[in-house]
Write an enzyme that holds these catalytic residues in place. Structure first.
Site, mmCIF file in Angstrom:
data_model
loop_
_atom_site.group_PDB
_atom_site.id
_atom_site.type_symbol
_atom_site.label_atom_id
_atom_site.label_comp_id
_atom_site.label_asym_id
_atom_site.label_seq_id
_atom_site.Cartn_x
_atom_site.Cartn_y
_atom_site.Cartn_z
ATOM 1 N N ASP A 223 8.915 -1.019 -3.912
ATOM 2 C CA ASP A 223 8.350 -2.105 -3.100
ATOM 3 C C ASP A 223 9.473 -3.050 -2.678
ATOM 4 O O ASP A 223 10.349 -3.390 -3.470
ATOM 5 C CB ASP A 223 7.268 -2.864 -3.884
ATOM 6 N N ILE A 224 9.422 -3.474 -1.426
ATOM 7 C CA ILE A 224 10.471 -4.338 -0.880
ATOM 8 C C ILE A 224 10.398 -5.754 -1.463
ATOM 9 O O ILE A 224 11.376 -6.497 -1.425
ATOM 10 C CB ILE A 224 10.346 -4.375 0.667
ATOM 11 N N ASN B 140 -5.191 -2.245 -3.405
ATOM 12 C CA ASN B 140 -5.907 -3.330 -2.740
ATOM 13 C C ASN B 140 -6.690 -2.759 -1.561
ATOM 14 O O ASN B 140 -6.172 -1.919 -0.820
ATOM 15 C CB ASN B 140 -4.918 -4.386 -2.235
ATOM 16 N N VAL C 273 -0.950 -3.797 4.248
ATOM 17 C CA VAL C 273 -0.521 -2.584 4.960
ATOM 18 C C VAL C 273 -1.696 -1.612 4.950
ATOM 19 O O VAL C 273 -2.152 -1.193 3.868
ATOM 20 C CB VAL C 273 0.727 -1.946 4.309
ATOM 21 N N HIS D 130 -2.055 2.867 -0.383
ATOM 22 C CA HIS D 130 -0.906 2.962 -1.293
ATOM 23 C C HIS D 130 -1.349 2.453 -2.655
ATOM 24 O O HIS D 130 -2.091 1.476 -2.751
ATOM 25 C CB HIS D 130 0.278 2.158 -0.764
ATOM 26 N N HIS E 202 -0.106 0.767 -6.088
ATOM 27 C CA HIS E 202 0.995 0.018 -6.691
ATOM 28 C C HIS E 202 1.143 0.463 -8.144
ATOM 29 O O HIS E 202 0.170 0.389 -8.917
ATOM 30 C CB HIS E 202 0.691 -1.477 -6.700
HETATM 31 P P1 AMP Z 1 -0.869 -4.491 -0.094
HETATM 32 O O1 AMP Z 1 -0.965 -5.977 -0.167
HETATM 33 O O2 AMP Z 1 -1.596 -3.804 -1.207
HETATM 34 O O3 AMP Z 1 -1.210 -3.934 1.267
HETATM 35 O O4 AMP Z 1 0.660 -4.166 -0.383
HETATM 36 C C1 AMP Z 1 1.603 -3.910 0.584
HETATM 37 C C2 AMP Z 1 2.909 -3.804 -0.138
HETATM 38 O O5 AMP Z 1 3.860 -3.169 0.707
HETATM 39 C C3 AMP Z 1 3.508 -5.161 -0.539
HETATM 40 O O6 AMP Z 1 3.720 -5.187 -1.940
HETATM 41 C C4 AMP Z 1 4.802 -5.227 0.258
HETATM 42 O O7 AMP Z 1 5.823 -5.870 -0.438
HETATM 43 C C5 AMP Z 1 5.099 -3.752 0.486
HETATM 44 N N1 AMP Z 1 5.905 -3.449 1.644
HETATM 45 C C6 AMP Z 1 5.695 -3.868 2.916
HETATM 46 N N2 AMP Z 1 6.640 -3.367 3.729
HETATM 47 C C7 AMP Z 1 7.445 -2.588 2.953
HETATM 48 C C8 AMP Z 1 8.600 -1.811 3.202
HETATM 49 N N3 AMP Z 1 9.127 -1.718 4.422
HETATM 50 N N4 AMP Z 1 9.182 -1.155 2.172
HETATM 51 C C9 AMP Z 1 8.662 -1.256 0.933
HETATM 52 N N5 AMP Z 1 7.566 -1.983 0.631
HETATM 53 C C10 AMP Z 1 6.971 -2.642 1.628
#
Ligand code: AMP
Length: 114
Positions: A30-31, A87, A96, A100, A102
């Site tokens: 995760d970024i 989520n 996103v 995915h 976590h």
């Molecule tokens: P969610 O809130 O469950 O949709 O989580 C989205 C996750 O994606 C967050 O924890 C972000 O930090 C992560 N994220 C968004 N863009 C990227 C990226 N380019 N590379 C890695 N993680 C990302």
């Protein structure tokens, strides 16, 4: 609908730290990590939310959990414990819209989550 950032990562159009990949899944760091280990396990097929799943996705979802436990073992967080969560939509804070999971570990988590 436009392609998700995770689809761009899968197609190598956007950089990411890939920690696992097979024909159906990719896992990346995760970024914006919320724990010492924070990995996202993502199906390559773009499915926007859990609400779009049906019975035909059961094996794919099961594979994600099996990959998560293997990554947890590789990252040495299996014995101490970890959290695996998804989520779904706005009340859960999904940002996103490409499913995915976590995988979070390396610290103690509270319950219930905030
Ligand atoms: P969610 O809130 O469950 O949709 O989580 C989205 C996750 O994606 C967050 O924890 C972000 O930090 C992560 N994220 C968004 N863009 C990227 C990226 N380019 N590379 C890695 N993680 C990302």
């Amino acid at each position: 609908m436009s392609e998700s950032i995770f689809s761009k990562i899968i197609k190598r159009e956007f950089p990411a730290e890939i920690v696992y990949e097979d024909d159906e899944l990719i896992a990346i760091n995760d970024i914006n990590p919320q724990a010492p280990v924070h990995i996202l396990i993502i199906p390559k097929r773009e499915i926007s939310t859990l609400n779009e799943l049906d019975e035909s996705d059961a094996i794919l979802m099961g594979k994600i959990i099996i990959v998560a436990k293997k990554i947890a073992a590789n990252k040495d967080i299996a014995e101490d414990g970890y959290r695996l969560l998804v989520n779904c939509n706005k009340n859960a804070g999904q940002t996103v819209f490409h499913i995915h999971f976590h995988l979070l570990g390396g610290r103690i988590f509270g319950w219930p989550p905030g």
